[in-house]
Motif scaffolding. Structure first.
Motif, mmCIF file in Angstrom:
data_model
loop_
_atom_site.group_PDB
_atom_site.id
_atom_site.type_symbol
_atom_site.label_atom_id
_atom_site.label_comp_id
_atom_site.label_asym_id
_atom_site.label_seq_id
_atom_site.Cartn_x
_atom_site.Cartn_y
_atom_site.Cartn_z
ATOM 1 N N PHE A 155 0.018 11.836 -1.960
ATOM 2 C CA PHE A 155 0.726 10.897 -2.845
ATOM 3 C C PHE A 155 1.811 11.634 -3.569
ATOM 4 O O PHE A 155 1.731 12.741 -3.934
ATOM 5 C CB PHE A 155 -0.224 10.253 -3.857
ATOM 6 C CG PHE A 155 -1.191 9.331 -3.198
ATOM 7 C CD1 PHE A 155 -0.810 8.036 -2.888
ATOM 8 C CD2 PHE A 155 -2.469 9.737 -2.867
ATOM 9 C CE1 PHE A 155 -1.695 7.168 -2.281
ATOM 10 C CE2 PHE A 155 -3.357 8.875 -2.252
ATOM 11 C CZ PHE A 155 -2.974 7.588 -1.963
ATOM 12 N N GLU B 172 -5.007 11.976 2.000
ATOM 13 C CA GLU B 172 -3.760 11.244 1.792
ATOM 14 C C GLU B 172 -2.901 12.047 0.835
ATOM 15 O O GLU B 172 -3.409 12.695 -0.069
ATOM 16 C CB GLU B 172 -4.022 9.869 1.168
ATOM 17 C CG GLU B 172 -4.629 8.903 2.134
ATOM 18 C CD GLU B 172 -4.652 7.492 1.552
ATOM 19 O OE1 GLU B 172 -3.656 7.091 0.921
ATOM 20 O OE2 GLU B 172 -5.660 6.823 1.747
ATOM 21 N N ALA C 119 0.861 -1.188 0.000
ATOM 22 C CA ALA C 119 0.000 0.000 0.000
ATOM 23 C C ALA C 119 0.897 1.237 0.000
ATOM 24 O O ALA C 119 2.018 1.188 0.520
ATOM 25 C CB ALA C 119 -0.903 0.000 1.221
ATOM 26 N N PRO C 120 0.427 2.335 -0.574
ATOM 27 C CA PRO C 120 1.254 3.551 -0.632
ATOM 28 C C PRO C 120 1.750 4.035 0.730
ATOM 29 O O PRO C 120 2.884 4.490 0.849
ATOM 30 C CB PRO C 120 0.327 4.585 -1.271
ATOM 31 C CG PRO C 120 -0.644 3.785 -2.073
ATOM 32 C CD PRO C 120 -0.849 2.514 -1.284
ATOM 33 N N TRP C 121 0.933 3.908 1.762
ATOM 34 C CA TRP C 121 1.344 4.409 3.070
ATOM 35 C C TRP C 121 2.566 3.656 3.596
ATOM 36 O O TRP C 121 3.371 4.219 4.344
ATOM 37 C CB TRP C 121 0.190 4.361 4.087
ATOM 38 C CG TRP C 121 -0.180 2.988 4.548
ATOM 39 C CD1 TRP C 121 -1.145 2.178 4.025
ATOM 40 C CD2 TRP C 121 0.411 2.253 5.621
ATOM 41 N NE1 TRP C 121 -1.191 0.987 4.708
ATOM 42 C CE2 TRP C 121 -0.247 1.009 5.700
ATOM 43 C CE3 TRP C 121 1.425 2.522 6.529
ATOM 44 C CZ2 TRP C 121 0.082 0.042 6.642
ATOM 45 C CZ3 TRP C 121 1.758 1.558 7.468
ATOM 46 C CH2 TRP C 121 1.094 0.330 7.524
ATOM 47 N N GLU C 122 2.736 2.394 3.211
ATOM 48 C CA GLU C 122 3.881 1.621 3.677
ATOM 49 C C GLU C 122 5.186 2.208 3.145
ATOM 50 O O GLU C 122 6.151 2.387 3.897
ATOM 51 C CB GLU C 122 3.748 0.163 3.245
ATOM 52 C CG GLU C 122 2.575 -0.537 3.881
ATOM 53 C CD GLU C 122 2.360 -1.947 3.369
ATOM 54 O OE1 GLU C 122 1.559 -2.665 3.989
ATOM 55 O OE2 GLU C 122 2.964 -2.337 2.345
ATOM 56 N N GLY C 123 5.214 2.521 1.868
ATOM 57 C CA GLY C 123 6.404 3.144 1.281
ATOM 58 C C GLY C 123 6.682 4.513 1.874
ATOM 59 O O GLY C 123 7.836 4.884 2.104
ATOM 60 N N ARG C 124 5.618 5.273 2.147
ATOM 61 C CA ARG C 124 5.799 6.596 2.754
ATOM 62 C C ARG C 124 6.349 6.480 4.167
ATOM 63 O O ARG C 124 7.219 7.237 4.573
ATOM 64 C CB ARG C 124 4.484 7.367 2.744
ATOM 65 C CG ARG C 124 4.111 7.859 1.356
ATOM 66 C CD ARG C 124 3.016 8.903 1.395
ATOM 67 N NE ARG C 124 1.799 8.458 2.031
ATOM 68 C CZ ARG C 124 0.814 7.812 1.426
ATOM 69 N NH1 ARG C 124 0.904 7.532 0.141
ATOM 70 N NH2 ARG C 124 -0.264 7.446 2.081
#
Length: 111
Positions: free
Chosen positions: A111, A109, A28-33
């Motif tokens: 991105f 969110e 999920a994008p939040w993991e990379g962030r």
């Protein structure tokens, strides 16, 4: 390669991030962030990487053998929050306020 990149490039063991074919995996994008935030903070050296790893390993161990690794980044964020709180780099009230804003839809969110 920077010091931070070298420090985590081959991180293995319980605190090593999920990988596929040798590359980090973010579902999920939040993991990379979350991972990127920790790296950016570490690049400015507000904490030793080993300290974050020790907190994460403790949380992974507490999750027990039934954890299939899907909680890795949730444990990562909790460990990072704990570490930053201990070092006075994260205000608990601000974190709680921002979390509530996000959950209520008052923060988008990014991105």
């Amino acid at each position: 390669m920077s010091v931070v990149e070298r420090e985590i490039a081959d991180e293995r063991g319980p605190a090593g991030p999920p990988r596929k074919n040798g590359e980090r995996v973010f579902t999920a994008p939040w993991e990379g962030r979350a991972f990127g935030m920790a790296l950016a903070l570490r690049a400015h050296q507000p904490y030793p990487w080993e300290e974050l790893r020790a907190l994460l390993e403790r949380r992974i161990k507490a999750a027990g053998p039934e954890d299939d690794g899907s909680q890795y980044y949730e444990l990562w964020v909790a460990s990072l929050e704990e570490l930053l709180g201990r070092r006075g780099l994260l205000d608990e009230d601000e974190l709680e306020r921002r979390t509530e804003e996000y959950l209520a839809g008052r923060r988008d969110e990014v991105f």
